[in-house]
Design a protein around this motif. Structure first.
Motif, PDB file in Angstrom:
ATOM      1  N   ARG A  79      25.034  37.068 -12.824  1.00  0.00           N
ATOM      2  CA  ARG A  79      25.023  35.644 -12.493  1.00  0.00           C
ATOM      3  C   ARG A  79      24.042  34.949 -13.422  1.00  0.00           C
ATOM      4  NH1 ARG A  79      24.939  35.934  -5.860  1.00  0.00           N
ATOM      5  NH2 ARG A  79      26.936  37.036  -5.667  1.00  0.00           N
ATOM      6  N   ARG A  81      22.905  31.060 -15.419  1.00  0.00           N
ATOM      7  CA  ARG A  81      22.964  29.599 -15.380  1.00  0.00           C
ATOM      8  C   ARG A  81      23.723  29.013 -16.556  1.00  0.00           C
ATOM      9  NH1 ARG A  81      16.893  27.941 -13.537  1.00  0.00           N
ATOM     10  NH2 ARG A  81      17.070  28.762 -11.429  1.00  0.00           N
ATOM     11  N   ALA A 111      27.005  29.462 -13.798  1.00  0.00           N
ATOM     12  CA  ALA A 111      26.756  28.200 -13.093  1.00  0.00           C
ATOM     13  C   ALA A 111      25.984  27.309 -14.057  1.00  0.00           C
ATOM     14  CB  ALA A 111      25.975  28.430 -11.812  1.00  0.00           C
ATOM     15  N   ARG A 113      24.462  24.317 -15.177  1.00  0.00           N
ATOM     16  CA  ARG A 113      24.044  23.046 -14.582  1.00  0.00           C
ATOM     17  C   ARG A 113      24.026  21.921 -15.600  1.00  0.00           C
ATOM     18  NH1 ARG A 113      19.538  25.963 -10.971  1.00  0.00           N
ATOM     19  NH2 ARG A 113      20.974  26.628  -9.375  1.00  0.00           N
ATOM     20  N   GLN A 118      30.991  20.930 -14.259  1.00  0.00           N
ATOM     21  CA  GLN A 118      30.726  22.179 -13.553  1.00  0.00           C
ATOM     22  C   GLN A 118      29.374  22.072 -12.858  1.00  0.00           C
ATOM     23  OE1 GLN A 118      33.075  24.713 -13.945  1.00  0.00           O
ATOM     24  NE2 GLN A 118      32.100  25.644 -12.200  1.00  0.00           N
ATOM     25  N   CYS A 119      29.353  22.259 -11.562  1.00  0.00           N
ATOM     26  CA  CYS A 119      28.075  22.230 -10.858  1.00  0.00           C
ATOM     27  C   CYS A 119      27.707  23.639 -10.412  1.00  0.00           C
ATOM     28  CB  CYS A 119      28.157  21.288  -9.653  1.00  0.00           C
ATOM     29  SG  CYS A 119      29.253  21.841  -8.348  1.00  0.00           S
ATOM     30  N   ALA A 120      26.487  23.820 -10.048  1.00  0.00           N
ATOM     31  CA  ALA A 120      26.002  25.153  -9.674  1.00  0.00           C
ATOM     32  C   ALA A 120      26.631  25.640  -8.368  1.00  0.00           C
ATOM     33  CB  ALA A 120      24.485  25.121  -9.530  1.00  0.00           C
ATOM     34  N   CYS A 121      27.121  24.751  -7.533  1.00  0.00           N
ATOM     35  CA  CYS A 121      27.706  25.177  -6.263  1.00  0.00           C
ATOM     36  C   CYS A 121      29.141  25.677  -6.427  1.00  0.00           C
ATOM     37  CB  CYS A 121      27.636  24.065  -5.233  1.00  0.00           C
ATOM     38  SG  CYS A 121      28.511  22.576  -5.721  1.00  0.00           S
ATOM     39  N   HIS A 122      29.748  25.445  -7.587  1.00  0.00           N
ATOM     40  CA  HIS A 122      31.108  25.928  -7.871  1.00  0.00           C
ATOM     41  C   HIS A 122      31.093  26.660  -9.213  1.00  0.00           C
ATOM     42  CE1 HIS A 122      31.820  22.588  -5.053  1.00  0.00           C
ATOM     43  NE2 HIS A 122      32.707  23.427  -4.583  1.00  0.00           N
ATOM     44  N   PRO A 123      30.548  27.875  -9.239  1.00  0.00           N
ATOM     45  CA  PRO A 123      30.414  28.575 -10.503  1.00  0.00           C
ATOM     46  C   PRO A 123      31.767  28.970 -11.097  1.00  0.00           C
ATOM     47  CG  PRO A 123      29.817  30.010  -8.694  1.00  0.00           C
ATOM     48  CD  PRO A 123      30.063  28.642  -8.105  1.00  0.00           C
ATOM     49  N   GLU A 124      31.758  29.104 -12.412  1.00  0.00           N
ATOM     50  CA  GLU A 124      32.941  29.534 -13.134  1.00  0.00           C
ATOM     51  C   GLU A 124      32.881  31.047 -13.267  1.00  0.00           C
ATOM     52  OE1 GLU A 124      34.384  29.436 -17.735  1.00  0.00           O
ATOM     53  OE2 GLU A 124      33.251  27.747 -16.972  1.00  0.00           O
TER      54      GLU A 124
END
Length: 126
Positions: A79, A81, A111, A113, A118-124
């Motif tokens: 995971r 950022r 994620a 930011r 793309q926001c951190a709450c909906h990671p790719e």
């Protein structure tokens, strides 16, 4: 009390260890919050972290400590950022190919930011 550093910079620590309730996979998560520079030190840290995780699974440490997890599929998630650099992606592809032979899944969750779509709450997932 001393706080243990997590993330790929500390290859001796498993950042997160759990069972994925949806898939039933044993989940081992490693985190990287730093931007990917493509530098040799960061790539070495990534490789060492994967070596620690693979060893924990393949050498029997995991099932020795947690016998109820025997015969469960394992998944290692990185995971981060930020989207990994080209050098990191090449290393991750090689790691994926090697661990796939051992029936260990490898996933990268980004994620970013800094991205506007793309926001951190909906990671790719990669």
């Amino acid at each position: 009390m001393t706080e243990t550093q997590t993330g790929i910079a500390n290859s001796t620590v498993i950042d997160l260890f759990a069972v994925d309730q949806k898939s039933g996979d044993v989940l081992l998560v490693m985190n990287e919050s730093r931007p990917w520079t493509g530098g040799d030190e960061q790539l070495h840290e990534l490789q060492e972290k994967f070596n620690t995780y693979a060893s924990f699974i393949l050498d029997g440490e995991m099932t020795e400590a947690h016998p109820h997890l025997k015969d469960r599929p394992a998944r290692i998630e990185l995971r981060c950022r930020h989207l990994p650099s080209d050098e990191a992606l090449a290393l991750l592809q090689a790691i994926h190919a090697q661990l796939e032979l051992q029936t260990i899944k490898v996933e990268v969750v980004v994620a970013d930011r800094g991205s506007s779509d793309q926001c951190a709450c909906h990671p790719e997932r990669m």
